[in-house]
Design a protein around this motif. Structure first.
Motif, PDB file in Angstrom:
ATOM      1  N   HIS A   7     135.052 -14.624  -6.016  1.00 52.55           N
ATOM      2  CA  HIS A   7     134.009 -14.327  -5.214  1.00 52.55           C
ATOM      3  C   HIS A   7     132.511 -14.308  -5.704  1.00 52.55           C
ATOM      4  O   HIS A   7     132.389 -13.883  -7.131  1.00 52.55           O
ATOM      5  N   PRO A   8     131.516 -14.744  -5.243  1.00 53.22           N
ATOM      6  CA  PRO A   8     130.172 -15.242  -5.654  1.00 53.22           C
ATOM      7  C   PRO A   8     129.677 -13.588  -6.217  1.00 53.22           C
ATOM      8  O   PRO A   8     128.709 -13.537  -7.015  1.00 53.22           O
TER       9      PRO A   8
ATOM     10  N   ALA B 293     132.207 -27.376  -4.946  1.00 52.37           N
ATOM     11  CA  ALA B 293     132.478 -25.910  -5.109  1.00 52.37           C
ATOM     12  C   ALA B 293     132.375 -25.449  -3.433  1.00 52.37           C
ATOM     13  O   ALA B 293     132.891 -24.793  -3.117  1.00 52.37           O
ATOM     14  N   ALA B 294     131.149 -25.971  -2.844  1.00 60.58           N
ATOM     15  CA  ALA B 294     131.149 -25.791  -1.544  1.00 60.58           C
ATOM     16  C   ALA B 294     132.238 -26.206  -0.418  1.00 60.58           C
ATOM     17  O   ALA B 294     132.833 -25.530   0.335  1.00 60.58           O
ATOM     18  N   ALA B 295     132.895 -27.395  -0.829  1.00 57.63           N
ATOM     19  CA  ALA B 295     134.113 -27.828  -0.106  1.00 57.63           C
ATOM     20  C   ALA B 295     135.103 -27.004  -0.358  1.00 57.63           C
ATOM     21  O   ALA B 295     135.740 -26.678   0.806  1.00 57.63           O
ATOM     22  N   GLN B 296     135.503 -26.531  -1.418  1.00 56.32           N
ATOM     23  CA  GLN B 296     136.507 -25.483  -1.789  1.00 56.32           C
ATOM     24  C   GLN B 296     136.335 -24.276  -1.067  1.00 56.32           C
ATOM     25  O   GLN B 296     137.201 -23.642  -0.379  1.00 56.32           O
ATOM     26  N   LEU B 297     134.780 -23.521  -1.300  1.00 62.82           N
ATOM     27  CA  LEU B 297     134.541 -22.291  -0.397  1.00 62.82           C
ATOM     28  C   LEU B 297     134.909 -22.440   1.008  1.00 62.82           C
ATOM     29  O   LEU B 297     135.079 -21.510   1.868  1.00 62.82           O
ATOM     30  N   GLU B 298     134.345 -23.625   1.710  1.00 60.79           N
ATOM     31  CA  GLU B 298     134.651 -23.828   3.206  1.00 60.79           C
ATOM     32  C   GLU B 298     136.151 -23.891   3.460  1.00 60.79           C
ATOM     33  O   GLU B 298     136.443 -23.207   4.594  1.00 60.79           O
ATOM     34  N   ILE B 299     137.110 -24.279   2.599  1.00 59.30           N
ATOM     35  CA  ILE B 299     138.230 -24.397   2.860  1.00 59.30           C
ATOM     36  C   ILE B 299     138.878 -22.858   2.772  1.00 59.30           C
ATOM     37  O   ILE B 299     139.642 -22.375   3.812  1.00 59.30           O
ATOM     38  N   GLU B 300     138.292 -22.026   1.743  1.00 58.18           N
ATOM     39  CA  GLU B 300     138.735 -20.801   1.616  1.00 58.18           C
ATOM     40  C   GLU B 300     138.272 -19.913   2.936  1.00 58.18           C
ATOM     41  O   GLU B 300     139.121 -18.900   3.390  1.00 58.18           O
TER      42      GLU B 300
ATOM     43  N   PRO C 220     141.338 -30.520  -4.683  1.00 60.73           N
ATOM     44  CA  PRO C 220     142.484 -29.631  -5.001  1.00 60.73           C
ATOM     45  C   PRO C 220     142.238 -28.283  -4.157  1.00 60.73           C
ATOM     46  O   PRO C 220     141.478 -27.436  -4.321  1.00 60.73           O
ATOM     47  N   VAL C 221     143.155 -28.208  -3.116  1.00 61.04           N
ATOM     48  CA  VAL C 221     143.433 -27.157  -2.374  1.00 61.04           C
ATOM     49  C   VAL C 221     144.513 -26.494  -2.823  1.00 61.04           C
ATOM     50  O   VAL C 221     145.504 -27.054  -2.758  1.00 61.04           O
TER      51      VAL C 221
ATOM     52  N   ALA D  71     141.215 -17.936   9.847  1.00 65.08           N
ATOM     53  CA  ALA D  71     142.627 -18.171  10.594  1.00 65.08           C
ATOM     54  C   ALA D  71     143.365 -17.249  10.330  1.00 65.08           C
ATOM     55  O   ALA D  71     144.408 -16.779  11.470  1.00 65.08           O
ATOM     56  N   LEU D  72     143.482 -16.495   9.460  1.00 65.48           N
ATOM     57  CA  LEU D  72     144.277 -15.277   8.949  1.00 65.48           C
ATOM     58  C   LEU D  72     143.999 -14.166   9.899  1.00 65.48           C
ATOM     59  O   LEU D  72     144.670 -13.545  10.508  1.00 65.48           O
ATOM     60  N   ARG D  73     142.516 -13.788   9.943  1.00 67.55           N
ATOM     61  CA  ARG D  73     142.112 -12.768  10.815  1.00 67.55           C
ATOM     62  C   ARG D  73     142.691 -12.890  12.158  1.00 67.55           C
ATOM     63  O   ARG D  73     142.823 -12.051  12.885  1.00 67.55           O
TER      64      ARG D  73
END
Length: 334
Positions: A80-81, A272-279, A238-239, A285-287
């Motif tokens: 978390h930033p 870093a931006a790519a991984q944050l976008e996946i998160e 890496p996801v 999607a969960l919400r």
């Protein structure tokens, strides 16, 4: 005092609860209602901070305090930033237990949590990392196998328990998680040296859980084999795999990975931006599934113990059943 209470003594001593049964921090599900119900019933509820802002966490803790008669914890994600701001919010509310999930805690974070007098509980995916965390002063560990729901590691619970409990259970309390749905399994891990357990999936269909009725129906209908891990389609991105019930949302995530990987290739985003976008994709999607009831297109994060979730029942009933099963198993073994 029962044999189970004896074996859980270090866990209950650390948590200040009747039973060393933690509720896994599930985004959108582990909020004020479920967390307070679990703590009030003698377990230990943990707020899932997830992607919340410090302001949102502040409000959630205050709302949980209004409902809870017993103490509860907060789960923070290390990537978390605003991690240190979130730690400050926990300190302001005098939260006694902070659970850190996802990767090695950033420099200074353990010290910041301990400065407020709180206990720190960390996830340890390997023995080497577990030893490192114990050396750095964590108060307890959670070892979670790949049977769990949501973000998962590559190793099963039974293997992690055999690797880590004999080496470290004397040093700190260790909670075992991933695929636990019945008390007999709890008894087994306690006998191996665990001080307690963590369950998530088993609590999703609690009466007190705010998960949408259709989300709960999907859980009640599902078998263990329906909870599958997401596929990583590109080694350059890496996801962390996520375990969820198969639906159209599972397919959509594969497409999302492809899209993000292409933009990474084109130099449009950095890693870093790519991984944050996946998160963020996962959180959304969960919400949609948990809150809006979109069980087709949303993410139905579930552990393999979902096959043991057969009806909606109160948190108190779930905990009583688990405790009774564990007690009977330990008594039968003499």
């Amino acid at each position: 005092m029962s044999k189970m209470n004896d074996l859980m003594a270090r866990g209950t001593g650390l948590l200040g609860s009747d039973y060393a049964i933690l509720c896994g921090a599930m985004s959108w599900v582990s909020e004020r209602n479920l967390v307070s119900a679990i703590s009030n019933a003698g377990g230990f509820g943990v707020i899932a901070c997830g992607a919340m802002t410090p302001e949102l966490l502040d409000a959630e803790i205050a709302a949980t305090k209004a409902l809870a008669t017993r103490n509860f914890g907060v789960n923070l994600i290390t990537m978390h930033p605003q991690l240190f701001d979130l730690i400050d919010v926990c300190a302001k509310h005098q939260i006694g237990h902070v659970v850190l999930a996802g990767g090695l805690p950033p420099k200074g974070s353990l010290e910041a949590i301990k400065a407020s007098g709180a206990k720190v509980i960390c996830f340890a995916p390997t023995l080497a990392l577990a030893k490192k965390l114990v050396r750095s002063g964590v108060d307890a560990l959670v070892i979670e196998g790949m049977e769990a729901g949501g973000h998962i590691g590559p190793v099963s619970t039974s293997v992690l328990a055999q690797e880590i409990l004999p080496s470290l259970s004397e040093e700190v309390p260790i909670f075992v998680a991933g695929g636990i749905g019945r008390g007999e399994a709890i008894a087994g891990y306690l006998e191996m040296g665990a001080s307690g357990v963590q369950l998530g999936t088993r609590f999703v269909c609690a009466t007190e859980s705010i998960a949408h009725p259709d989300f709960k129906k999907a859980f009640i209908r599902a078998a263990a084999r329906d909870a599958v891990a997401s596929v990583q389609i590109d080694p350059r991105l890496p996801v962390i795999p996520v375990r969820a019930l198969k639906n159209n949302g599972t397919e959509a995530f594969t497409a999302k990975q492809r899209e993000v990987a292409n933009r990474l290739d084109a130099g449009e985003v950095d890693m870093a931006a790519a991984q944050l976008e996946i998160e963020h994709y996962w959180a959304g999607a969960l919400r949609r599934a948990v809150i809006d009831g979109d069980v087709d297109g949303g993410s139905l994060m579930a552990g393999q113990s979902v096959g043991m979730v057969t009806c909606e029942e109160s948190v108190a009933e779930i905990i009583a059943t688990l405790v009774q099963q564990a007690d009977e198993a330990l008594r039968a073994r003499g």
